[in-house]
Design a protein around this motif. Structure first.
Motif, short mmCIF file in Angstrom:
data_model
loop_
_atom_site.label_atom_id
_atom_site.label_comp_id
_atom_site.label_asym_id
_atom_site.label_seq_id
_atom_site.Cartn_x
_atom_site.Cartn_y
_atom_site.Cartn_z
N ASN B 96 0.82 -1.20 0.00
CA ASN B 96 0.00 0.00 0.00
C ASN B 96 0.86 1.26 0.00
O ASN B 96 1.82 1.38 0.75
CB ASN B 96 -0.90 -0.01 1.23
N LYS B 97 0.47 2.20 -0.87
CA LYS B 97 1.22 3.46 -0.93
C LYS B 97 0.32 4.65 -0.65
O LYS B 97 0.74 5.78 -0.76
CB LYS B 97 1.82 3.63 -2.33
N THR B 98 -0.94 4.38 -0.40
CA THR B 98 -1.86 5.50 -0.21
C THR B 98 -2.45 5.46 1.19
O THR B 98 -2.40 4.44 1.87
CB THR B 98 -3.02 5.44 -1.21
N PHE B 99 -3.01 6.59 1.57
CA PHE B 99 -3.61 6.66 2.90
C PHE B 99 -4.93 5.90 2.92
O PHE B 99 -5.75 6.01 2.00
CB PHE B 99 -3.86 8.12 3.31
N ARG B 100 -5.09 5.13 3.97
CA ARG B 100 -6.36 4.47 4.20
C ARG B 100 -6.95 5.06 5.47
O ARG B 100 -6.22 5.45 6.39
CB ARG B 100 -6.16 2.96 4.41
N LYS B 119 -5.99 16.08 -0.22
CA LYS B 119 -5.52 17.32 -0.86
C LYS B 119 -4.56 18.06 0.03
O LYS B 119 -3.53 18.55 -0.41
CB LYS B 119 -6.74 18.23 -1.15
N GLY B 120 -4.90 18.10 1.31
CA GLY B 120 -4.11 18.93 2.21
C GLY B 120 -2.83 18.30 2.72
O GLY B 120 -1.87 18.99 3.04
N ILE B 121 -2.76 16.98 2.75
CA ILE B 121 -1.67 16.33 3.46
C ILE B 121 -0.33 16.51 2.76
O ILE B 121 0.71 16.57 3.41
CB ILE B 121 -1.98 14.83 3.68
N GLY B 122 -0.37 16.67 1.43
CA GLY B 122 0.88 16.85 0.70
C GLY B 122 1.60 18.13 1.12
O GLY B 122 2.81 18.16 1.29
N LYS B 123 0.80 19.20 1.32
CA LYS B 123 1.41 20.50 1.66
C LYS B 123 1.70 20.62 3.13
O LYS B 123 2.63 21.32 3.55
CB LYS B 123 0.44 21.63 1.25
N ASN B 124 0.90 19.97 3.94
CA ASN B 124 1.05 20.13 5.38
C ASN B 124 1.28 18.78 6.05
O ASN B 124 0.36 18.23 6.66
CB ASN B 124 -0.21 20.76 5.99
N PRO B 125 2.46 18.23 5.91
CA PRO B 125 2.68 16.89 6.48
C PRO B 125 2.66 16.88 8.01
O PRO B 125 2.61 15.82 8.60
CB PRO B 125 4.06 16.49 5.94
N ASP B 126 2.68 18.05 8.64
CA ASP B 126 2.72 18.04 10.10
C ASP B 126 1.37 18.32 10.73
O ASP B 126 1.26 18.61 11.91
CB ASP B 126 3.72 19.09 10.61
N GLY B 127 0.35 18.30 9.97
CA GLY B 127 -0.98 18.52 10.53
C GLY B 127 -1.56 19.82 10.05
O GLY B 127 -0.83 20.77 9.76
N PHE B 128 -2.86 19.85 9.91
CA PHE B 128 -3.54 21.05 9.41
C PHE B 128 -4.99 20.93 9.77
O PHE B 128 -5.43 19.93 10.36
CB PHE B 128 -3.33 21.19 7.91
N VAL B 139 -6.51 17.91 11.56
CA VAL B 139 -5.68 16.74 11.30
C VAL B 139 -4.46 16.84 12.18
O VAL B 139 -3.76 17.84 12.17
CB VAL B 139 -5.26 16.68 9.82
N GLU B 140 -4.20 15.82 12.96
CA GLU B 140 -3.09 15.85 13.91
C GLU B 140 -2.14 14.72 13.56
O GLU B 140 -2.56 13.58 13.35
CB GLU B 140 -3.63 15.66 15.32
N LYS B 141 -0.84 15.02 13.50
CA LYS B 141 0.15 14.00 13.17
C LYS B 141 0.58 13.28 14.44
O LYS B 141 0.98 13.89 15.42
CB LYS B 141 1.36 14.66 12.51
N LEU B 142 0.48 11.94 14.38
CA LEU B 142 0.92 11.15 15.53
C LEU B 142 2.25 10.49 15.26
O LEU B 142 2.96 10.10 16.16
CB LEU B 142 -0.12 10.07 15.86
N GLY B 143 2.58 10.28 14.00
CA GLY B 143 3.84 9.64 13.64
C GLY B 143 3.99 9.73 12.13
O GLY B 143 3.17 10.36 11.45
N GLU B 144 5.03 9.08 11.63
CA GLU B 144 5.27 9.09 10.19
C GLU B 144 4.07 8.47 9.48
O GLU B 144 3.69 7.33 9.77
CB GLU B 144 6.55 8.28 9.90
N ASP B 145 3.45 9.22 8.55
CA ASP B 145 2.28 8.75 7.80
C ASP B 145 1.17 8.22 8.71
O ASP B 145 0.49 7.25 8.39
CB ASP B 145 2.69 7.62 6.84
N PHE B 146 1.01 8.84 9.82
CA PHE B 146 -0.02 8.38 10.74
C PHE B 146 -0.69 9.60 11.36
O PHE B 146 -0.07 10.37 12.06
CB PHE B 146 0.62 7.50 11.82
#
Lengths: 332, 637
Positions: B96-100, B119-128, B139-146
């Motif tokens: 898998n390479k995409t977000f589920r 749409k948003g995750i590419g520009k704001n990988p740290d949460g938005f 959207v809150e980042k808990l870890g890499e791609d999570f």
């Protein structure tokens, strides 16, 4: 002579009527008849709409098909109609029996004519050559070949020919039928050619099956003639061998051959049930086979009666021709 | 050949007498032998090469049919089976390479939310935060791609329209308690009731600003947001976390843990544990991931401890406290085609390695120690998607098998050995031939003998009867008889006997004619006058004195006729009117060739049977021909 012919015709008529009666009786004895199958079909079709039940359909159809009489009355009625020239309407094909017969009989006749022609031009020279060189290698070859042809089962030969020429060598494109897929789009001449192409294998099958008998018959007769005193005389006169064979021997061989041929003439019309069925040539044999399997009483009765009459005619022809060809035969 | 015999016959008798004149008395046994007619026939017969060939063929056929059945290791109706390893699809796999998205309650992460996240995750990988519909989500980042997504959840709409009762319509996938719905409707009604005083005189064009309505229900605060256009209100819950977005997935190695894979809390905590493991260095300086324990709080509030064994950034193994590996957290997805299929960790890793190595097959040694082979089929031309296929054994009837050393002529459509069927079929074909021939001769001799001996009206009557029988069309009669037996569903054995009886009854007329014709001329001879003078009874005169004189001709005719009967039986069986399964005859074996597939591809089923028929009939014809020449050299026809 005339008295004999009249007696023979009278006898033939009795045999035809009795033979038809036997077939009629057996047909009526079939436990699952065409009528019952029809009734079952219609009852199933009308079951959803609340139509008549199987029993009601059966009663209705039995009446419609005149099957509500006993066997003897039914046969007498049928015979009465036949004498007036009415063979009824085929149950399976839904057209008058005579009309269907007219549509299909010519396929059988053409098929048989070609076959007989082929047989004659192959068998008579072969038989004569075999007789001339009796006990030679050629003679043995012909004898074995003739025996082999007699021993071939029709269906196996037909399947083998189909396998060889249609499937393996692909010389002929269709396994079945009398016309190709694009028959309707062809011009008149091509249509005939198309049908001829479809007749190749059936003709080959029929010819192979009959070649054996005729070749051996020719050979035996030729042998008899060659041992006759007048051949020795002809040779003693110093006639060239070609003349002896062609003028003296061959002509005398023709006597029994002609009577054999006359016996074949009625069989031109009888069709060849097995071969036609195997190749699905819509001749009288195949059509009759389908009708019989379906339990089509009028058509089966017609076909059986037709067969009976043909047999009687060929028997009478053989008797009469024998007297005509050979004046030594006196009929009494 | 026979002429030679003839000459020899003429010559040899006097020569023998002359040569042995001195040693031989008149009643010498050898001379009697030389003169014996039976011996002469035999001698003439064995000098006929074709007849000997015929005898050889027939001996072979009888041995083949009657001894072959004993020698053959297989039974007449023994069915052979095979196990076919059809390649069955086992599972689909995907790297898998995409977000589920994984919902807490299902249905909360709507299409709008998912697309806005992507749409948003590419520009704001740290949460938005983003707005979807009329709500704002975080959207809150808990870890890499999570990531986790939180915000108000749209529970439904309160529809308000004039003249109709105010109603609550739940949003797709939401289950709203009736009491909550009633509370929402009541809240809307309260809001509406308070309104009429305000907008009585409103300026055209001025916007009526509706305010959010809030109400409490069972300790939670709910918001009713008026829609921009109509008079409807949207019911929103309190803002909370409701979904995770991740590229990984939890995969259970054993059925009993599959409930955990669909548990939101377990998923969240296990993935969080995987992300939080930091690489460490052991005493030798090699990097490794320490095992980290994490706690999962179930819905019932029970805390369970698990251990996370990190293998790489996108792959971790979850152990229970007994250090048993129970689950994996990975970006490698395997979805089995059948619900009961579970894969062990070993298989799973073998599969993963196979796909990572771009292999088309991989092998796997299972717990019993057997090597299993699997095929990997690339799906949709995508390097990340594969279908796994494996040879599944199916137990089948081995129909139309090609010839092998076990089945020399392969198997037929019932999966029976063709060679064995041919042997047993030969028994039936030959038996039918003989039984019918004997039956024909019995009837024919009786009718013909009586007719020929008495002559007069008896003769006329019987011969007309013969004519009648003779002219009944043979095949129509047999087809009708076959149809009658079909509809009575006659047993195969009974059918065989009935068929032989019918064939006998339909075929005796030829014999009757021959017997009658011969007896007509024989009865005028002197020996018949003698039998009359000695007062021998009529039945003895016919059957002891006349019929034996016809015997040579009858034997010849019967031998030739046998071939014909075998052909007829084969034709009837081919048409399906004769011998039926489970019995076999050569004709019914060829019947298989009416199927186009068999005719084209399985020559070994029908060609040998046809050759056997041809050879047998040929053998009978050769022998019959030889017998005729031997019995009467002049008769030769």
């Amino acid at each position: 002579m005339w008295k004999f012919i009249v007696r023979r015709v009278f006898l033939a008529l009795i045999i035809v009527v009795l033979g038809s009666f036997i077939i009629y009786g057996v047909m009526r004895a079939m436990p699952t008849s065409f009528v019952e199958a029809q009734a079952r079909q219609r009852a199933a079709a009308s079951a959803t709409t609340g139509g008549p039940t199987y029993k009601e359909w059966l009663d209705q159809l039995t009446k419609a098909y005149h099957m509500d009489t006993d066997v003897v009355t039914g046969f007498v009625n049928w015979l009465g109609n036949v004498i007036q020239g009415d063979f009824g309407t085929s149950w399976k094909y839904g057209v008058p029996v005579i009309q269907k017969f007219n549509d299909v009989i010519w396929y059988s006749v053409v098929l048989n004519c070609i076959t007989i022609f082929l047989e004659i031009i192959i068998c008579i020279p072969l038989g004569i050559q075999a007789a001339r060189h009796q006990y030679s290698g050629f003679d043995y070859g012909i004898t074995v070949f003739a025996m082999l042809c007699i021993s071939l089962p029709t269906f196996f030969l037909a399947t083998l020919l189909k396998y060889t020429f249609v499937i393996k060598l692909k010389w002929i494109e269709d396994l079945y039928g009398i016309v190709g897929r694009y028959h309707e789009q062809l011009s008149q001449g091509d249509q005939i050619l198309d049908m001829m192409r479809h007749m190749i294998l059936p003709v080959l099958t029929l010819a192979m099956l009959n070649i054996g008998g005729l070749t051996r018959y020719t050979r035996t007769n030729m042998l008899e003639v060659l041992n006759a005193d007048y051949i020795r005389t002809a040779r003693a006169k110093g006639l060239p061998e070609r003349k002896v064979i062609n003028k003296h021997a061959f002509r005398n061989t023709l006597i029994p051959l002609v009577s054999y041929m006359s016996y074949l003439i009625p069989s031109l019309f009888s069709g060849s049930m097995i071969t036609e069925t195997l190749y699905q040539i819509p001749g009288i044999g195949y059509i009759a086979y389908d009708a019989m399997v379906a339990g089509d009483l009028p058509f089966t009765m017609f076909y059986s009666m037709f067969g009976l009459i043909l047999t009687q005619i060929s028997l009478m022809l053989a008797d009469i021709m024998y007297a005509v060809v050979d004046p030594r035969v006196r009929v009494n | 050949m026979s002429e030679m015999n003839n000459k020899e016959l003429r010559k040899s008798t006097p020569v023998t007498i002359q040569a042995d004149e001195n040693q031989m008395a008149l009643d010498d046994g050898r001379r009697v032998k030389v003169l014996s007619p039976g011996m002469m026939v035999f001698k003439r017969f064995i000098r006929n090469k074709l007849a000997i060939a015929g005898i050889c063929i027939l001996v072979f056929m009888f041995a083949f049919s009657f001894l072959g059945g004993l020698i053959s290791p297989y039974g007449e109706a023994q069915v052979f089976h095979k196990t076919d390893s059809a390649n069955k699809e086992l599972a689909d796999s995907e790297i898998n390479k995409t977000f589920r998205f994984y919902d807490m309650d299902g249905g909360n992460a709507t299409y709008d939310i998912r697309t806005s996240f992507q749409k948003g995750i590419g520009k704001n990988p740290d949460g938005f935060s983003f707005t979807a519909g009329s709500n704002t989500y975080v959207v809150e980042k808990l870890g890499e791609d999570f990531y986790t997504i939180s915000g108000n959840i749209e529970l439904g709409t309160v529809k308000v329209s004039a003249g109709e009762e105010t109603a609550f319509v739940p949003a797709d996938g939401q289950e709203v308690a009736d009491e909550l719905a009633a509370a929402a409707v009541a809240a809307v009604a309260g809001d509406q009731g308070a309104k009429p005083a305000l907008p009585a005189i409103s300026k055209p064009g001025a916007k009526t600003v509706k305010k959010d309505v809030t109400f409490d229900w069972e300790g939670a605060t709910y918001t009713l947001k008026p829609s921009d256009t109509g008079s409807d209100y949207t019911l929103l819950s309190e803002p909370r976390e409701f979904a995770v977005a991740s590229k990984l997935r939890v995969f259970a190695f054993d059925e009993q843990y599959s409930a955990l894979t669909s548990d939101y809390n377990f998923r969240r905590s296990s993935e969080l544990a995987l992300r939080s493991v930091e690489a460490d260095t052991d005493a030798d300086g090699n990097a490794y991931y320490p095992i980290q324990a994490f706690t999962y709080i179930g819905e019932d509030g029970v805390e369970t401890e698990y251990r996370m064994k990190k293998i790489d950034e996108a792959y971790g193994i979850v152990e229970d406290i007994h250090e048993e590996e129970i689950l994996s957290v990975s970006n490698f997805f395997v979805s089995p085609y059948y619900p009961d299929v579970r894969f062990t960790r070993e298989f799973w890793e073998a599969l993963k390695a196979g796909i990572a190595g771009r292999q088309t097959t991989f092998e796997f040694v299972n717990s019993v120690g057997e090597t299993e082979k699997y095929d990997l089929i690339k799906k949709d031309n995508n390097d990340n998607n594969y279908t796994i296929k494996t040879g599944q054994d199916t137990y089948l009837i081995d129909a139309f098998a090609s010839p092998t050393s076990e089945h020399w002529l392969g198997t037929d459509e019932h999966g029976m050995d063709v060679l064995t069927r041919l042997m047993y079929g030969g028994r039936i074909s030959l038996m039918v031939g003989f039984v019918v021939m004997i039956l024909e001769n019995i009837i024919g001799i009786i009718v013909g003998g009586i007719s020929g001996y008495f002559g007069g009206w008896v003769d006329t009557l019987l011969m007309r009867f013969v004519d009648l029988f003779n002219s009944i069309p043979y095949y129509p009669m047999m087809i009708i008889a076959g149809a009658i037996m079909d509809s009575f569903d006659v047993d195969a054995k009974v059918r065989l006997y009935l068929m032989m009886a019918i064939m006998g009854i339909m075929g005796w007329t030829g014999v009757a004619r021959v017997v009658r014709g011969q007896i007509l001329s024989l009865r005028e001879q002197e020996f018949m006058v003698a039998t009359e003078a000695t007062g021998i009874p009529v039945s003895r005169r016919i059957f002891k004195h006349l019929v034996p004189n016809v015997m040579p001709l009858l034997i010849v005719q019967a031998t030739m006729g046998l071939g014909g009967i075998i052909l007829t039986e084969a034709t009837l069986s081919f048409l399906g009117l004769g011998i039926k399964y489970p019995l076999a005859s050569w004709g019914s074996i060829i019947n298989a060739s009416s199927d186009m597939y068999v005719m084209t591809n399985c020559w070994y089923v029908w060609i040998p049977a046809g050759l056997l028929i041809v050879l047998t009939v040929l053998g009978f014809n050769f022998v019959g021909d030889g017998l005729r020449d031997a019995f009467d050299p002049k008769m030769k026809r």
